[in-house]
Design a protein around this motif. Structure first.
Motif, PDB file in Angstrom:
ATOM      1  N   PHE A 203      12.419  98.659 -61.978  1.00 37.27           N
ATOM      2  CA  PHE A 203      12.977  97.624 -60.915  1.00 37.27           C
ATOM      3  C   PHE A 203      14.118  96.908 -61.352  1.00 37.27           C
ATOM      4  N   ARG A 204      13.924  96.442 -62.748  1.00 33.98           N
ATOM      5  CA  ARG A 204      15.284  95.909 -63.296  1.00 33.98           C
ATOM      6  C   ARG A 204      16.366  96.830 -63.201  1.00 33.98           C
ATOM      7  N   ALA A 205      16.194  98.059 -63.501  1.00 40.64           N
ATOM      8  CA  ALA A 205      17.479  98.960 -63.326  1.00 40.64           C
ATOM      9  C   ALA A 205      17.949  98.981 -61.955  1.00 40.64           C
ATOM     10  N   VAL A 206      17.136  98.971 -61.028  1.00 42.15           N
ATOM     11  CA  VAL A 206      17.474  98.952 -59.532  1.00 42.15           C
ATOM     12  C   VAL A 206      18.212  97.624 -59.599  1.00 42.15           C
ATOM     13  N   LEU A 207      17.858  96.640 -59.772  1.00 38.31           N
ATOM     14  CA  LEU A 207      18.578  95.218 -59.934  1.00 38.31           C
ATOM     15  C   LEU A 207      19.771  95.255 -60.353  1.00 38.31           C
ATOM     16  N   GLN A 208      19.970  95.858 -61.627  1.00 36.33           N
ATOM     17  CA  GLN A 208      21.361  95.803 -61.999  1.00 36.33           C
ATOM     18  C   GLN A 208      22.281  96.722 -61.483  1.00 36.33           C
ATOM     19  N   GLU A 209      21.916  97.761 -61.024  1.00 38.75           N
ATOM     20  CA  GLU A 209      22.456  98.813 -60.142  1.00 38.75           C
ATOM     21  C   GLU A 209      23.081  98.095 -59.169  1.00 38.75           C
ATOM     22  N   MET A 210      22.504  97.226 -58.231  1.00 34.59           N
ATOM     23  CA  MET A 210      22.836  96.488 -57.164  1.00 34.59           C
ATOM     24  C   MET A 210      24.049  95.597 -57.557  1.00 34.59           C
ATOM     25  N   ILE A 211      23.796  94.679 -58.706  1.00 37.29           N
ATOM     26  CA  ILE A 211      24.827  93.808 -59.199  1.00 37.29           C
ATOM     27  C   ILE A 211      25.938  94.361 -59.641  1.00 37.29           C
ATOM     28  N   HIS A 212      25.933  95.675 -60.370  1.00 35.69           N
ATOM     29  CA  HIS A 212      27.127  96.372 -60.802  1.00 35.69           C
ATOM     30  C   HIS A 212      28.115  96.939 -59.537  1.00 35.69           C
ATOM     31  N   ASN A 213      27.189  97.345 -58.682  1.00 34.13           N
ATOM     32  CA  ASN A 213      28.062  97.808 -57.611  1.00 34.13           C
ATOM     33  C   ASN A 213      28.457  97.002 -56.621  1.00 34.13           C
ATOM     34  N   ARG A 214      28.071  95.588 -56.598  1.00 35.51           N
ATOM     35  CA  ARG A 214      28.245  94.404 -55.862  1.00 35.51           C
ATOM     36  C   ARG A 214      28.062  94.680 -54.313  1.00 35.51           C
ATOM     37  N   VAL A 215      26.674  95.198 -54.198  1.00 42.98           N
ATOM     38  CA  VAL A 215      26.282  95.684 -52.901  1.00 42.98           C
ATOM     39  C   VAL A 215      24.815  94.286 -52.574  1.00 42.98           C
ATOM     40  N   THR A 216      24.765  93.442 -53.447  1.00 46.39           N
ATOM     41  CA  THR A 216      23.626  92.635 -53.109  1.00 46.39           C
ATOM     42  C   THR A 216      24.056  91.288 -52.672  1.00 46.39           C
ATOM     43  N   THR A 217      23.074  90.493 -52.248  1.00 48.87           N
ATOM     44  CA  THR A 217      23.373  89.061 -51.909  1.00 48.87           C
ATOM     45  C   THR A 217      22.483  88.248 -52.725  1.00 48.87           C
ATOM     46  N   THR A 218      22.939  86.970 -52.665  1.00 46.67           N
ATOM     47  CA  THR A 218      21.910  85.944 -53.587  1.00 46.67           C
ATOM     48  C   THR A 218      20.403  86.021 -53.144  1.00 46.67           C
ATOM     49  N   ARG A 219      20.311  86.094 -51.772  1.00 44.21           N
ATOM     50  CA  ARG A 219      18.551  86.247 -51.170  1.00 44.21           C
ATOM     51  C   ARG A 219      18.169  87.410 -51.693  1.00 44.21           C
ATOM     52  N   LEU A 220      18.839  88.473 -51.643  1.00 44.99           N
ATOM     53  CA  LEU A 220      18.317  89.968 -52.115  1.00 44.99           C
ATOM     54  C   LEU A 220      17.987  89.659 -53.421  1.00 44.99           C
ATOM     55  N   LEU A 221      18.861  89.232 -54.327  1.00 47.05           N
ATOM     56  CA  LEU A 221      18.465  89.260 -55.783  1.00 47.05           C
ATOM     57  C   LEU A 221      17.305  88.138 -56.052  1.00 47.05           C
ATOM     58  N   GLU A 222      17.191  87.366 -55.591  1.00 48.28           N
ATOM     59  CA  GLU A 222      16.011  86.344 -55.767  1.00 48.28           C
ATOM     60  C   GLU A 222      14.574  87.031 -55.284  1.00 48.28           C
ATOM     61  N   ARG A 223      14.942  87.774 -54.238  1.00 48.66           N
ATOM     62  CA  ARG A 223      13.394  88.440 -53.777  1.00 48.66           C
ATOM     63  C   ARG A 223      13.137  89.580 -54.879  1.00 48.66           C
ATOM     64  N   ILE A 224      14.272  90.340 -55.597  1.00 45.72           N
ATOM     65  CA  ILE A 224      13.758  91.220 -56.299  1.00 45.72           C
ATOM     66  C   ILE A 224      13.351  90.617 -57.518  1.00 45.72           C
ATOM     67  N   GLU A 225      14.134  89.813 -58.089  1.00 46.65           N
ATOM     68  CA  GLU A 225      13.779  89.146 -59.446  1.00 46.65           C
ATOM     69  C   GLU A 225      12.499  88.381 -59.455  1.00 46.65           C
ATOM     70  N   GLN A 226      12.479  87.213 -58.563  1.00 44.59           N
ATOM     71  CA  GLN A 226      11.559  86.393 -58.547  1.00 44.59           C
ATOM     72  C   GLN A 226      10.061  86.979 -57.937  1.00 44.59           C
ATOM     73  N   GLY A 227      10.400  88.038 -56.872  1.00 41.32           N
ATOM     74  CA  GLY A 227       9.303  88.423 -56.268  1.00 41.32           C
ATOM     75  C   GLY A 227       8.447  89.731 -56.976  1.00 41.32           C
ATOM     76  N   VAL A 228       9.261  90.201 -57.564  1.00 43.73           N
ATOM     77  CA  VAL A 228       8.895  91.673 -58.184  1.00 43.73           C
ATOM     78  C   VAL A 228       9.051  91.774 -59.728  1.00 43.73           C
ATOM     79  N   VAL A 229      10.522  91.802 -60.284  1.00 44.16           N
ATOM     80  CA  VAL A 229      10.841  91.993 -61.703  1.00 44.16           C
ATOM     81  C   VAL A 229      10.056  91.148 -62.687  1.00 44.16           C
ATOM     82  N   LEU A 230      10.269  89.591 -62.279  1.00 42.60           N
ATOM     83  CA  LEU A 230       9.532  88.860 -63.324  1.00 42.60           C
ATOM     84  C   LEU A 230       8.101  88.728 -63.264  1.00 42.60           C
ATOM     85  N   PRO A 231       7.321  88.740 -61.912  1.00 41.70           N
ATOM     86  CA  PRO A 231       5.906  89.013 -62.040  1.00 41.70           C
ATOM     87  C   PRO A 231       5.387  90.200 -62.996  1.00 41.70           C
ATOM     88  N   LEU A 232       6.118  91.228 -62.515  1.00 43.67           N
ATOM     89  CA  LEU A 232       5.669  92.469 -63.290  1.00 43.67           C
ATOM     90  C   LEU A 232       5.963  92.243 -65.118  1.00 43.67           C
TER      91      LEU A 232
END
Length: 324
Positions: A203-232
């Motif tokens: 999931f961290r790799a998915v997050l990085q891929e979104m960031i490097h491809n510039r296809v994400t938003t602040t809300r989406l980043l928060e949902r992935i990192e705060q809701g999934v990656v950090l809890p894992l």
């Protein structure tokens, strides 16, 4: 004159055979860092590079082939000419290449040393080939990966629930196989901890891929990192290690006077693992719902842009008819 180490002069000449060894090209290891083989026209492509040469590296470049365009060299920054090795993560910016979805990109790291003839024998990494896709297409592919990861994690949760049921059965009268039963569940829980850590890394790799491809938003980043990656990651560093220690103690006390207390503590720790996992699954499901909404909005905007273009063409045609 030649002398021995004790100072005595040698009566006979000392013959030494010398042989030349051709200079080898610089050695390069390169790997992608945070992207896959599909990138958007707005992407940044980080490469982890390690280059080594006996004579010292004089030049380090990206060799870029964009679509059918001629090959071009792009210098890699950060190299001090003549240094024996170079190591770092270096990004290539895709936007200046002006690529379109459906196109292709090939990227190779090339190094030259200071020896004579270095231009004719550069060191080269393995080539990296990329497919250029739209932001919508990339997000769709990442959503499939997220779905597969959730299904993997759901299987892990079912196995942890099985661990709890097996431990609950130990509340009955002690038996000769109890120690083996605890050891089996202890091993199973360690396997589940490793699987959870692996899902977190992906999931961290998915997050990085979104960031490097510039296809994400602040809300989406928060949902992935705060809701999934950090809890894992927290489950891997907090709840699972605690449960591991509790089950180890239960194994030690399974035939002793503290059996009941150790069993209660083990069950409570597994319950905390399951509670964390339940929260993570809810975060994954919320993420999938959010992705669906984002995809729908992108589709509507794309259709709107198409309608606007058709309207402009129709108006242009009407104007031309009036000018006839």
């Amino acid at each position: 004159m030649l002398f021995r180490s004790d100072g005595v002069e040698l009566a006979e000449p000392f013959i030494v055979d010398l042989s030349g060894r051709p200079d080898a090209a610089p050695r390069i290891d390169a790997a992608l860092a945070g992207v896959s083989a599909a990138v958007t026209p707005e992407a940044r492509i980080p490469l982890r590079i390690h280059a080594v040469d006996d004579f010292g590296i004089q030049q380090l470049d990206f060799e870029v082939v964009a679509g059918k365009s001629p090959m071009r060299l792009q210098p890699i920054e950060g190299l001090q000419k003549g240094q024996p090795s170079f190591e770092g993560i270096v990004p290539l910016e895709v936007p200046p290449l002006k690529l379109q979805p459906g196109g292709s990109l090939e990227l190779t790291v090339v190094a030259r040393d200071a020896s004579p003839g270095a231009k004719e024998r550069p060191g080269r990494s393995e080539p990296f080939r990329f497919e250029i896709v739209t932001a919508e297409e990339l997000l769709s592919r990442l959503a499939v990966r997220e779905l597969n990861l959730r299904q993997r994690f759901e299987q892990t949760v079912r196995e942890i629930q099985g661990v709890r049921r097996s431990l609950e059965e130990l509340r009955s009268a002690p038996g000769p196989a109890d120690r083996l039963a605890v050891e089996a569940q202890w091993i199973q829980l360690r396997k589940n901890a490793n699987e959870t850590g692996g899902v977190g890394l992906e999931f961290r790799a998915v997050l990085q891929e979104m960031i490097h491809n510039r296809v994400t938003t602040t809300r989406l980043l928060e949902r992935i990192e705060q809701g999934v990656v950090l809890p894992l990651e927290q489950a891997s560093t907090e709840e699972f290690p605690d449960a591991d220690r509790r089950l180890e103690r239960l194994r030690e006390q399974i035939d002793g006077p503290d059996r009941a207390a150790a069993l209660d503590q083990s069950l409570a720790s597994v319950d905390r693992v399951l509670a964390r996992c339940d929260a993570i699954l809810k975060g994954m499901l919320k993420l999938e719902s959010f992705n669906e909404v984002v995809t729908m909005l992108r589709s509507i905007l794309t259709e709107q842009q198409g309608l606007n273009e058709k309207t402009r063409q129709q108006r242009r045609k009407q104007v031309m008819e009036l000018l006839k």
